[in-house]
Scaffold this motif. Structure first.
Motif, PDB file in Angstrom:
ATOM      1  N   ALA A   8       5.898  -2.323   2.611  1.00 52.35           N
ATOM      2  CA  ALA A   8       5.565  -1.618   1.360  1.00 52.35           C
ATOM      3  C   ALA A   8       4.760  -0.387   1.728  1.00 52.35           C
ATOM      4  O   ALA A   8       3.709  -0.106   1.159  1.00 52.35           O
ATOM      5  CB  ALA A   8       4.794  -2.539   0.424  1.00 52.35           C
ATOM      6  N   GLY A  12       9.350   2.220   1.939  1.00 50.87           N
ATOM      7  CA  GLY A  12       9.662   0.910   1.334  1.00 50.87           C
ATOM      8  C   GLY A  12       8.971   0.753  -0.010  1.00 50.87           C
ATOM      9  O   GLY A  12       9.584   0.292  -0.988  1.00 50.87           O
ATOM     10  N   LEU A  29       8.393  -8.028   1.586  1.00 54.44           N
ATOM     11  CA  LEU A  29       7.949  -8.826   2.730  1.00 54.44           C
ATOM     12  C   LEU A  29       6.883  -8.012   3.459  1.00 54.44           C
ATOM     13  O   LEU A  29       7.180  -6.935   4.001  1.00 54.44           O
ATOM     14  CB  LEU A  29       9.137  -9.116   3.662  1.00 54.44           C
ATOM     15  CG  LEU A  29       8.817  -9.831   4.974  1.00 54.44           C
ATOM     16  CD1 LEU A  29       8.135 -11.176   4.744  1.00 54.44           C
ATOM     17  CD2 LEU A  29      10.093 -10.030   5.793  1.00 54.44           C
ATOM     18  N   ARG A  31       2.697  -7.914   5.499  1.00 59.74           N
ATOM     19  CA  ARG A  31       1.748  -8.678   6.306  1.00 59.74           C
ATOM     20  C   ARG A  31       0.502  -8.935   5.458  1.00 59.74           C
ATOM     21  O   ARG A  31       0.332  -8.321   4.379  1.00 59.74           O
ATOM     22  CB  ARG A  31       1.469  -7.923   7.591  1.00 59.74           C
ATOM     23  CG  ARG A  31       2.761  -7.839   8.430  1.00 59.74           C
ATOM     24  CD  ARG A  31       2.516  -7.370   9.827  1.00 59.74           C
ATOM     25  NE  ARG A  31       2.597  -5.937   9.970  1.00 59.74           N
ATOM     26  CZ  ARG A  31       3.145  -5.323  11.027  1.00 59.74           C
ATOM     27  NH1 ARG A  31       3.691  -6.036  11.989  1.00 59.74           N
ATOM     28  NH2 ARG A  31       3.144  -4.013  11.113  1.00 59.74           N
ATOM     29  N   ALA A  74      12.202  -1.000   6.043  1.00 58.42           N
ATOM     30  CA  ALA A  74      11.449   0.257   5.920  1.00 58.42           C
ATOM     31  C   ALA A  74      10.180   0.217   6.767  1.00 58.42           C
ATOM     32  O   ALA A  74       9.085   0.499   6.285  1.00 58.42           O
ATOM     33  CB  ALA A  74      11.112   0.518   4.449  1.00 58.42           C
ATOM     34  N   LYS A  76       8.333   1.408  10.660  1.00 51.73           N
ATOM     35  CA  LYS A  76       8.439   2.417  11.710  1.00 51.73           C
ATOM     36  C   LYS A  76       9.183   1.798  12.905  1.00 51.73           C
ATOM     37  O   LYS A  76       9.219   0.577  13.078  1.00 51.73           O
ATOM     38  CB  LYS A  76       7.038   2.875  12.124  1.00 51.73           C
ATOM     39  CG  LYS A  76       6.368   3.770  11.052  1.00 51.73           C
ATOM     40  CD  LYS A  76       6.855   5.182  11.228  1.00 51.73           C
ATOM     41  CE  LYS A  76       6.342   6.204  10.208  1.00 51.73           C
ATOM     42  NZ  LYS A  76       4.971   6.171   9.800  1.00 51.73           N
ATOM     43  N   LEU A 101      15.196   3.701   8.515  1.00 55.31           N
ATOM     44  CA  LEU A 101      14.514   4.394   9.616  1.00 55.31           C
ATOM     45  C   LEU A 101      15.240   5.689   9.975  1.00 55.31           C
ATOM     46  O   LEU A 101      16.467   5.772   9.888  1.00 55.31           O
ATOM     47  CB  LEU A 101      14.474   3.521  10.868  1.00 55.31           C
ATOM     48  CG  LEU A 101      13.485   2.358  10.901  1.00 55.31           C
ATOM     49  CD1 LEU A 101      13.932   1.224   9.993  1.00 55.31           C
ATOM     50  CD2 LEU A 101      13.326   1.845  12.335  1.00 55.31           C
ATOM     51  N   ASN A 102      14.477   6.674  10.414  1.00 55.81           N
ATOM     52  CA  ASN A 102      15.081   7.858  11.030  1.00 55.81           C
ATOM     53  C   ASN A 102      15.667   7.479  12.391  1.00 55.81           C
ATOM     54  O   ASN A 102      15.278   6.478  12.993  1.00 55.81           O
ATOM     55  CB  ASN A 102      14.008   8.930  11.220  1.00 55.81           C
ATOM     56  CG  ASN A 102      13.808   9.779   9.967  1.00 55.81           C
ATOM     57  OD1 ASN A 102      14.769  10.178   9.333  1.00 55.81           O
ATOM     58  ND2 ASN A 102      12.565  10.059   9.630  1.00 55.81           N
ATOM     59  N   ALA A 128       6.730  11.412   1.855  1.00 57.85           N
ATOM     60  CA  ALA A 128       5.782  10.472   1.244  1.00 57.85           C
ATOM     61  C   ALA A 128       4.843   9.951   2.311  1.00 57.85           C
ATOM     62  O   ALA A 128       5.155   9.987   3.508  1.00 57.85           O
ATOM     63  CB  ALA A 128       6.540   9.313   0.605  1.00 57.85           C
ATOM     64  N   SER A 256       7.332  13.884   8.560  1.00 61.44           N
ATOM     65  CA  SER A 256       6.362  12.782   8.401  1.00 61.44           C
ATOM     66  C   SER A 256       5.658  12.536   9.742  1.00 61.44           C
ATOM     67  O   SER A 256       4.512  12.089   9.778  1.00 61.44           O
ATOM     68  CB  SER A 256       7.053  11.523   7.879  1.00 61.44           C
ATOM     69  OG  SER A 256       8.122  11.137   8.710  1.00 61.44           O
ATOM     70  N   ARG A 259       2.488  14.393   9.856  1.00 60.31           N
ATOM     71  CA  ARG A 259       1.430  13.716   9.085  1.00 60.31           C
ATOM     72  C   ARG A 259       0.836  12.580   9.910  1.00 60.31           C
ATOM     73  O   ARG A 259      -0.365  12.332   9.874  1.00 60.31           O
ATOM     74  CB  ARG A 259       1.974  13.213   7.744  1.00 60.31           C
ATOM     75  CG  ARG A 259       2.365  14.341   6.784  1.00 60.31           C
ATOM     76  CD  ARG A 259       2.621  13.836   5.368  1.00 60.31           C
ATOM     77  NE  ARG A 259       3.862  13.095   5.214  1.00 60.31           N
ATOM     78  CZ  ARG A 259       5.074  13.640   5.076  1.00 60.31           C
ATOM     79  NH1 ARG A 259       5.201  14.948   5.057  1.00 60.31           N
ATOM     80  NH2 ARG A 259       6.147  12.895   4.938  1.00 60.31           N
TER      81      ARG A 259
HETATM   82  N1  LIG Z   1       7.352   8.854   5.140  1.00 55.81           N
HETATM   83  C1  LIG Z   1       8.359   9.692   4.984  1.00 55.81           C
HETATM   84  O1  LIG Z   1       8.216  10.727   4.293  1.00 55.81           O
HETATM   85  C2  LIG Z   1       9.675   9.414   5.605  1.00 55.81           C
HETATM   86  C3  LIG Z   1       9.854   8.409   6.552  1.00 55.81           C
HETATM   87  N2  LIG Z   1      11.097   8.162   7.063  1.00 55.81           N
HETATM   88  C4  LIG Z   1      11.318   7.123   8.051  1.00 55.81           C
HETATM   89  O2  LIG Z   1      11.208   5.855   7.398  1.00 55.81           O
HETATM   90  C5  LIG Z   1      10.752   4.860   8.323  1.00 55.81           C
HETATM   91  C6  LIG Z   1       9.549   4.164   7.697  1.00 55.81           C
HETATM   92  O3  LIG Z   1       8.508   5.134   7.596  1.00 55.81           O
HETATM   93  P1  LIG Z   1       7.317   5.051   6.532  1.00 55.81           P
HETATM   94  O4  LIG Z   1       7.739   4.317   5.331  1.00 55.81           O
HETATM   95  O5  LIG Z   1       6.782   6.422   6.420  1.00 55.81           O
HETATM   96  O6  LIG Z   1       6.272   4.154   7.347  1.00 55.81           O
HETATM   97  P2  LIG Z   1       4.898   3.527   6.848  1.00 55.81           P
HETATM   98  O7  LIG Z   1       4.061   3.377   8.063  1.00 55.81           O
HETATM   99  O8  LIG Z   1       4.348   4.256   5.679  1.00 55.81           O
HETATM  100  O9  LIG Z   1       5.319   2.093   6.324  1.00 55.81           O
HETATM  101  C7  LIG Z   1       5.856   1.109   7.158  1.00 55.81           C
HETATM  102  C8  LIG Z   1       5.398  -0.217   6.623  1.00 55.81           C
HETATM  103  O10 LIG Z   1       6.125  -1.236   7.288  1.00 55.81           O
HETATM  104  C9  LIG Z   1       5.275  -2.341   7.387  1.00 55.81           C
HETATM  105  N3  LIG Z   1       5.711  -3.273   8.424  1.00 55.81           N
HETATM  106  C10 LIG Z   1       5.984  -2.996   9.712  1.00 55.81           C
HETATM  107  N4  LIG Z   1       6.365  -4.108  10.355  1.00 55.81           N
HETATM  108  C11 LIG Z   1       6.302  -5.113   9.448  1.00 55.81           C
HETATM  109  C12 LIG Z   1       6.555  -6.504   9.516  1.00 55.81           C
HETATM  110  N5  LIG Z   1       6.940  -7.101  10.644  1.00 55.81           N
HETATM  111  N6  LIG Z   1       6.376  -7.234   8.396  1.00 55.81           N
HETATM  112  C13 LIG Z   1       5.976  -6.653   7.253  1.00 55.81           C
HETATM  113  N7  LIG Z   1       5.709  -5.338   7.116  1.00 55.81           N
HETATM  114  C14 LIG Z   1       5.886  -4.577   8.209  1.00 55.81           C
HETATM  115  C15 LIG Z   1       3.917  -1.741   7.724  1.00 55.81           C
HETATM  116  O11 LIG Z   1       2.959  -2.677   7.335  1.00 55.81           O
HETATM  117  P3  LIG Z   1       1.481  -2.816   7.980  1.00 55.81           P
HETATM  118  O12 LIG Z   1       0.627  -2.014   7.058  1.00 55.81           O
HETATM  119  O13 LIG Z   1       1.237  -4.268   7.917  1.00 55.81           O
HETATM  120  O14 LIG Z   1       1.557  -2.240   9.378  1.00 55.81           O
HETATM  121  C16 LIG Z   1       3.915  -0.470   6.873  1.00 55.81           C
HETATM  122  O15 LIG Z   1       3.263  -0.653   5.638  1.00 55.81           O
HETATM  123  C17 LIG Z   1      10.450   5.605   9.629  1.00 55.81           C
HETATM  124  O16 LIG Z   1      11.504   5.470  10.529  1.00 55.81           O
HETATM  125  C18 LIG Z   1      10.305   7.074   9.184  1.00 55.81           C
HETATM  126  O17 LIG Z   1      10.642   7.987  10.203  1.00 55.81           O
HETATM  127  C19 LIG Z   1      12.205   8.842   6.634  1.00 55.81           C
HETATM  128  C20 LIG Z   1      12.083   9.822   5.689  1.00 55.81           C
HETATM  129  C21 LIG Z   1      10.820  10.246   5.164  1.00 55.81           C
END
Ligand SMILES: NC(=O)C1=CN([C@@H]2O[C@H](COP(=O)(O)OP(=O)(O)OC[C@H]3O[C@@H](n4cnc5c(N)ncnc54)[C@H](OP(=O)(O)O)[C@@H]3O)[C@@H](O)[C@H]2O)C=CC1
Ligand SMILES: CC(C)(CO)C(=O)C(=O)O
Length: 311
Positions: A8, A12, A29, A31, A74, A76, A101-102, A128, A256, A259
């Motif tokens: 989230a 996501g 889903l 943590r 969603a 990294k 994911l990218n 975002a 991103s 950022r």
């Molecule tokens: N942000 C953007 O503007 C954009 C991002 N992307 C791509 O999207 C993908 C996701 O990026 P983004 O949403 O920014 O990343 P974020 O870091 O904002 O979010 C990823 C989330 O995934 C959670 N997570 C990771 N592993 C688990 C797990 N095993 N169980 C539960 N939760 C988990 C993390 O939780 P926790 O807090 O617990 O670590 C974190 O909250 C990347 O590949 C990025 O390159 C693509 C386009 C734009």
């Protein structure tokens, strides 16, 4: 359709939140730390397209069962291994995975874990970020999720998602060739992340310099040549759109990844630039500007780890 969203975070939380807002059956889903935030304060999204503040269904991996139709992935790239372990119980049923994911390497990793039939193609276009307090900040009015089948057997689920998502407040598009579109997005993000992270500045600041636009154009040409060598030459209309985005005067656009650099977070350098450069090496292509960006981000990552270890 019962949807599980792993993560989230920025993407996501945003897309899952919008699907929940439109009445779809969405579960996150997460943590334990994120679950506590969501249980305490609900899901909060600030967006020029309208805020979201709502209670959402959450579960942690020990509570997961196999009753889901679709899993939106969603996380990294560095969390992919843990994510695969976390969703494994849901994959005992009929669920299919839609990764946001990218890059592209995650498709092979997911195929190896769950079989190619379980893995759709997908990408998102959004700017975002997730604040430390747990709010998702959507930074401009643009948000799109593009997805599609990599095998014919996946088509009914893709069509069912489109049908279920009528009225959702983002662009949802079923692609006729999602792998090609993922390659095209990779060309864009490699160039955008490479240029904005190397220069530590958004597009507008780079192109305001005498050699800025030429540098970005040259980096785009490197990324384009690597995609072409893999049989995925970006379409001319798509390249023209990318060129416009990447050289627009005054543009605040940044990857991103920039950022993440500015926040001192880990970066997806291996997944987005390293993997692309591995393919360039294999094809005998030089890509000196992308190599410079990878080197710079590699140094950032090494220094970040060192200072995290010494704390
Ligand atoms: N942000 C953007 O503007 C954009 C991002 N992307 C791509 O999207 C993908 C996701 O990026 P983004 O949403 O920014 O990343 P974020 O870091 O904002 O979010 C990823 C989330 O995934 C959670 N997570 C990771 N592993 C688990 C797990 N095993 N169980 C539960 N939760 C988990 C993390 O939780 P926790 O807090 O617990 O670590 C974190 O909250 C990347 O590949 C990025 O390159 C693509 C386009 C734009
Ligand atoms: C190219 C862009 C901005 C589009 O969504 C992106 O994917 C990112 O910054 O990670």
């Amino acid at each position: 359709m019962k949807i599980l969203v792993l993560g989230a975070g920025a993407t996501g939380g945003y897309f899952g939140g919008r699907l929940a807002e439109a009445g779809l059956d969405v579960h996150f889903l997460v943590r334990p730390r994120r679950q506590a935030q969501l249980k305490g304060d609900g899901l909060r999204v600030e967006s020029p397209l309208g805020a979201i503040h709502r209670a959402v269904a959450t579960l942690t991996r020990d509570q997961l069962d196999d009753g889901f139709d679709l899993i939106i992935l969603a996380c990294k790239a560095w969390d992919l291994g843990a994510a695969i372990e976390a969703i494994a119980p849901a994959m005992r049923g009929q669920a299919r995975i839609l990764p946001l994911l990218n890059g592209l390497a995650h498709l092979g990793t997911l195929d190896a874990a769950f079989g190619g039939e379980a893995v759709l193609g997908g990408l998102c276009q959004i700017a975002a970020t997730l604040t430390p307090e747990g709010t998702i900040r959507h930074l401009n009015p643009f948000s799109a999720l593009i997805f599609g089948p990599r095998q014919d057997s996946q088509r009914p689920l893709c069509e069912a998602l489109v049908a279920a998502s009528a009225g959702v407040r983002f662009d949802l598009r079923l692609s006729a060739d999602i792998v090609q579109e993922m390659w095209e997005k990779w060309v864009l993000i490699a160039t955008l992340a490479g240029a904005t992270c190397l220069m530590r500045a958004p597009i507008g600041a780079i192109v305001a310099q005498p050699d800025g636009a030429a540098l970005i154009e040259a980096m785009l040409a490197e990324s384009q040549a690597i995609a072409a060598s893999a049989g995925h030459e970006p379409r001319a209309s798509v390249l023209a759109r990318f060129r416009g985005l990447l050289t627009e005067a005054g543009s605040p656009l940044a990857a991103s990844m920039l950022r993440d650099v500015e926040a001192g977070n880990p970066v997806e350098v291996d997944h987005i630039l390293g993997d692309l450069l591995g393919r360039a090496d294999a094809a005998g292509l030089g890509a000196p500007l992308l190599h410079a960006a990878r080197c710079q981000l590699g140094i950032f990552e090494a220094q970040r780890r060192l200072s995290a270890g010494s704390r």
